[in-house]
Design a protein around this motif. Sequence first.
Motif, PDB file in Angstrom:
ATOM      1  N   LYS A  44       1.335  -1.457   0.302  1.00  0.00           N
ATOM      2  CA  LYS A  44      -0.074  -0.001  -0.328  1.00  0.00           C
ATOM      3  C   LYS A  44       1.313   0.871  -0.090  1.00  0.00           C
ATOM      4  N   ALA A  45       0.449   2.061  -0.712  1.00  0.00           N
ATOM      5  CA  ALA A  45       1.108   3.080  -1.205  1.00  0.00           C
ATOM      6  C   ALA A  45       0.693   4.838  -1.272  1.00  0.00           C
ATOM      7  N   ASP A  46       1.380   5.631  -1.292  1.00  0.00           N
ATOM      8  CA  ASP A  46       0.749   6.435  -1.915  1.00  0.00           C
ATOM      9  C   ASP A  46       1.480   7.272  -2.903  1.00  0.00           C
ATOM     10  N   ALA A  47       1.096   8.428  -3.717  1.00  0.00           N
ATOM     11  CA  ALA A  47       2.084   9.340  -4.781  1.00  0.00           C
ATOM     12  C   ALA A  47       1.054  10.983  -3.657  1.00  0.00           C
ATOM     13  N   VAL A  48       2.241  11.342  -4.142  1.00  0.00           N
ATOM     14  CA  VAL A  48       2.591  12.831  -4.121  1.00  0.00           C
ATOM     15  C   VAL A  48       3.722  13.836  -4.897  1.00  0.00           C
ATOM     16  N   GLU A  49       2.828  14.909  -5.279  1.00  0.00           N
ATOM     17  CA  GLU A  49       3.594  15.565  -6.317  1.00  0.00           C
ATOM     18  C   GLU A  49       4.510  16.735  -5.476  1.00  0.00           C
ATOM     19  N   PHE A  50       5.924  16.567  -5.570  1.00  0.00           N
ATOM     20  CA  PHE A  50       6.370  17.650  -5.162  1.00  0.00           C
ATOM     21  C   PHE A  50       7.336  18.877  -6.261  1.00  0.00           C
ATOM     22  N   PRO A  51       7.096  19.631  -5.403  1.00  0.00           N
ATOM     23  CA  PRO A  51       7.972  20.918  -6.268  1.00  0.00           C
ATOM     24  C   PRO A  51       9.424  20.884  -6.509  1.00  0.00           C
ATOM     25  N   PRO A  52      10.019  21.651  -7.511  1.00  0.00           N
ATOM     26  CA  PRO A  52      11.579  22.051  -7.182  1.00  0.00           C
ATOM     27  C   PRO A  52      11.893  23.019  -6.365  1.00  0.00           C
ATOM     28  N   VAL A  53      12.845  22.572  -6.153  1.00  0.00           N
ATOM     29  CA  VAL A  53      12.865  24.023  -4.448  1.00  0.00           C
ATOM     30  C   VAL A  53      14.718  25.052  -5.557  1.00  0.00           C
ATOM     31  N   ASP A  54      14.422  26.231  -5.675  1.00  0.00           N
ATOM     32  CA  ASP A  54      15.031  26.781  -6.576  1.00  0.00           C
ATOM     33  C   ASP A  54      15.302  26.651  -7.211  1.00  0.00           C
ATOM     34  N   ARG A  55      14.277  26.413  -8.335  1.00  0.00           N
ATOM     35  CA  ARG A  55      14.701  25.634  -9.267  1.00  0.00           C
ATOM     36  C   ARG A  55      15.554  24.519 -10.035  1.00  0.00           C
ATOM     37  N   ASP A  56      15.380  23.655  -8.892  1.00  0.00           N
ATOM     38  CA  ASP A  56      15.942  22.286  -8.725  1.00  0.00           C
ATOM     39  C   ASP A  56      15.460  20.747  -8.221  1.00  0.00           C
ATOM     40  N   VAL A  57      15.332  19.868  -9.410  1.00  0.00           N
ATOM     41  CA  VAL A  57      14.268  18.964  -9.270  1.00  0.00           C
ATOM     42  C   VAL A  57      14.773  17.909  -7.971  1.00  0.00           C
ATOM     43  N   GLY A  58      16.399  17.595  -7.151  1.00  0.00           N
ATOM     44  CA  GLY A  58      16.850  17.088  -7.141  1.00  0.00           C
ATOM     45  C   GLY A  58      16.654  18.000  -5.646  1.00  0.00           C
ATOM     46  N   LYS A  59      17.192  19.122  -5.275  1.00  0.00           N
ATOM     47  CA  LYS A  59      16.500  19.429  -3.713  1.00  0.00           C
ATOM     48  C   LYS A  59      15.102  19.199  -3.885  1.00  0.00           C
ATOM     49  N   GLY A  60      14.204  19.676  -4.572  1.00  0.00           N
ATOM     50  CA  GLY A  60      13.398  19.381  -4.421  1.00  0.00           C
ATOM     51  C   GLY A  60      13.133  17.842  -4.094  1.00  0.00           C
ATOM     52  N   LEU A  61      13.513  16.702  -4.566  1.00  0.00           N
ATOM     53  CA  LEU A  61      12.935  15.327  -4.241  1.00  0.00           C
ATOM     54  C   LEU A  61      13.716  14.771  -2.791  1.00  0.00           C
ATOM     55  N   LEU A  62      15.018  16.095  -2.131  1.00  0.00           N
ATOM     56  CA  LEU A  62      15.684  15.520  -1.062  1.00  0.00           C
ATOM     57  C   LEU A  62      14.770  16.328   0.272  1.00  0.00           C
ATOM     58  N   ALA A  63      14.076  17.509  -0.405  1.00  0.00           N
ATOM     59  CA  ALA A  63      13.212  17.870   0.920  1.00  0.00           C
ATOM     60  C   ALA A  63      12.179  16.421   0.873  1.00  0.00           C
ATOM     61  N   ALA A  64      11.164  16.960   0.207  1.00  0.00           N
ATOM     62  CA  ALA A  64      10.200  15.338   0.154  1.00  0.00           C
ATOM     63  C   ALA A  64      10.089  14.520   0.946  1.00  0.00           C
ATOM     64  N   CYS A  65      11.955  13.460   0.588  1.00  0.00           N
ATOM     65  CA  CYS A  65      12.075  12.692   1.468  1.00  0.00           C
ATOM     66  C   CYS A  65      12.305  13.270   2.938  1.00  0.00           C
ATOM     67  N   HIS A  66      12.730  14.202   3.009  1.00  0.00           N
ATOM     68  CA  HIS A  66      12.550  14.737   4.001  1.00  0.00           C
ATOM     69  C   HIS A  66      11.969  14.974   4.847  1.00  0.00           C
ATOM     70  N   ASP A  67      10.646  15.721   4.336  1.00  0.00           N
ATOM     71  CA  ASP A  67       8.779  15.255   4.515  1.00  0.00           C
ATOM     72  C   ASP A  67       8.612  14.848   5.131  1.00  0.00           C
TER      73      ASP A  67
END
Length: 292
Positions: free
Chosen positions: A229-252
Amino acid sequence: MKDVRKILLPMVSSSNGEAALIRGYNFARRFGAHLAVLHVRPDGRDIAPLAGEGLSGAMVEDLMRAAEHESSRHAHEVRALFEQFVATHPDIEVVPPRSPFPWDKPSISFNVLHGAESEIVPSHARLSDFTLVPHPDSGVEVSSSETLHAVLFDSGRPVVIAPRTPPTGEIKRVCIGWNGTTESSSALRGALAWAQTAEAVRVLHCEDYQRRGPKARDVIDYLSFHGIKADAVEFPPVDRDVGKGLLAACHDFDADMLAMGAYSHSRLRQLILGGVTRYILEHADLTVLMSR
């Protein structure tokens, strides 16, 4: 979960080795698997061709002696770290390399081979369920790690990058970075071993990251076939950086592991221009599974 039976842990040096050994120990206990620790000693004679590049014979001999001294030092440090580790973890059985697998308990072995690391490690990785590597930030740029990229590009198996600091617990919360590519599909398959026993699983996606292919909602359906069972979440880029946004979403999500495809764009382009893979390699503070 019986899919994971053999884990390869190549250790070039002792740098970040303790954290990798602890993560590997946790994996071996979790899956009842064998942890094969491998140290490859380079052959100093490989330097000899430099004599044809304008270096004198005496200079080449000095380089060979220095290389052999450095190789011997690394081998001694890695062996000492391994022996110290197994002495403080008596619940994992130490077995000789290539010995029959003790099916009733997790085990660990230590092997030293001589040759080219870029050839030997991928060769052994092809017959391992995945390769665990220490975080490769020992004084060089992470994105240029030879061991990591040799496994990624030449083994056909996932690579798991241990965190820099020793982990304190099991992997319970798993994030899957999804963008529809072949690489992310391979990482998804590799992550099933952890997702099937995780407390929570989240699929992370971003419009700026998505390529042509299945969407995140399709991943949720696929995981359900495996009882996950999983959910899906769309994350935004952080400072226009997708990698930074992905890592922030992991921390959240308070994730313990991120699984993602590596180098959907070429490695050269990411080295020059940057990219999601490069950002995660250089900044992640959690366990990361990458696959090509």
